[in-house]
Each structure stands twice: as C-alpha cells, then as structure tokens.
Design a protein around this motif. Structure first.
Motif: not given
Length: 149
Positions: A133-140, A56-61, A126-130, A34-42
């Motif tokens: 999906l963005q709204l679903a991730l924000i809600n989740r 809001s949904l953010y992408f960060q590099l 794919a997330v950026w185009q959908n 329940h503490n997770v608010c996103g995902n990441s990859s190296v």
C-alpha cells in the motif's frame, strides 16, 4: 516554505495547502486533482498528514515528520475498551482520544474492526503495516503531484 496540496479526509472534505516545515494549513482554491500529493485530517490536538515528497512517503503530526517506510520507525495503535478510548503512538509521541465506536451500541470488541475506515490514525497504522500500500500511494501521489508553491 514548502507547501503541498492535500485532500482532506475523515471529516471536512476538500483540499488544503499544507506547509511541510510547520504543519500549518490554509485553504486553497486549486481544484485540479493532479496537484494532490497526499491526504490529511484535523485531529482534536493536531493536524495529521500523509504525503509523498521526493519519492518518499511521510506521516506528519503538526511539525513532527517521519518517513513511514523507515525500518526503525516505531508505531502502535490500540483501544482501551473500558475507557472507550484509542491510543496511537509514534516514536516518542502518544495521543489518547475517544474511540470511533464509543457511541455505537452494536460494536463488539471481539469482531474484526474497521479502524482504517473509521479513524485516520487507524488508517495511518494500516498504511504503516502494508508495504504494498505504501508503494501504491507513492506511485499514485508522485504521478499526481506536479504543484509546489
């Protein structure tokens, strides 16, 4: 400092603490989903993350951050087949890296691909185009993320 908990995907699994100001990561022992608010990859040259902050949904590099739902955001993702490489660009940043299919003898470039399932930046594209999906991730992730340190 604003640290959030992200789930690692596309490689090492587990959770990390991600500093949204610097893009730096460190391990965490927090195992509460329940503490997770996103995902990441190296990536080869960066830490990439997709997360919810303040609705809001953010992408960060690394330290560069974009609101993925911004109507002015420019993002591209494509393959250079003769070099077996992939190029991802967002605004002024462009990254070229080996394609996920480079060692697959059965890969056929004319058959629909599975970039979002095999490549984190393909997933981001794919997330950026959908918008759904963005709204679903924000809600989740908004409902799951009650931890900030």
């Amino acid at each position: 400092m604003s640290e959030i908990i992200l789930e690692r995907v596309f490689g090492l699994q587990g959770r990390i603490l991600f500093d949204t100001h610097t893009g730096c990561v460190k391990p965490t022992e927090n195992s509460n989903w329940h503490n997770v608010c996103g995902n990441s990859s190296v990536l080869e040259s960066a830490i990439a993350a997709l997360y919810v902050e303040e609705g809001s949904l953010y992408f960060q590099l690394n330290a560069n951050r974009w609101n993925i739902a911004s109507p002015t955001l420019s993002m591209k993702y494509w393959h250079v087949f003769d070099k077996k490489s992939t190029i991802f660009s967002i605004e002024e940043i462009q990254i070229e890296f080996p394609s996920w299919w480079r060692d697959d003898p059965c890969f056929e470039q004319n058959i629909p691909e599975h970039d979002e399932a095999e490549d984190y930046l393909g997933y981001i594209f794919a997330v950026w185009q959908n918008k759904q999906l963005q709204l679903a991730l924000i809600n989740r992730w908004s409902s799951e993320s009650d931890f900030k340190s």
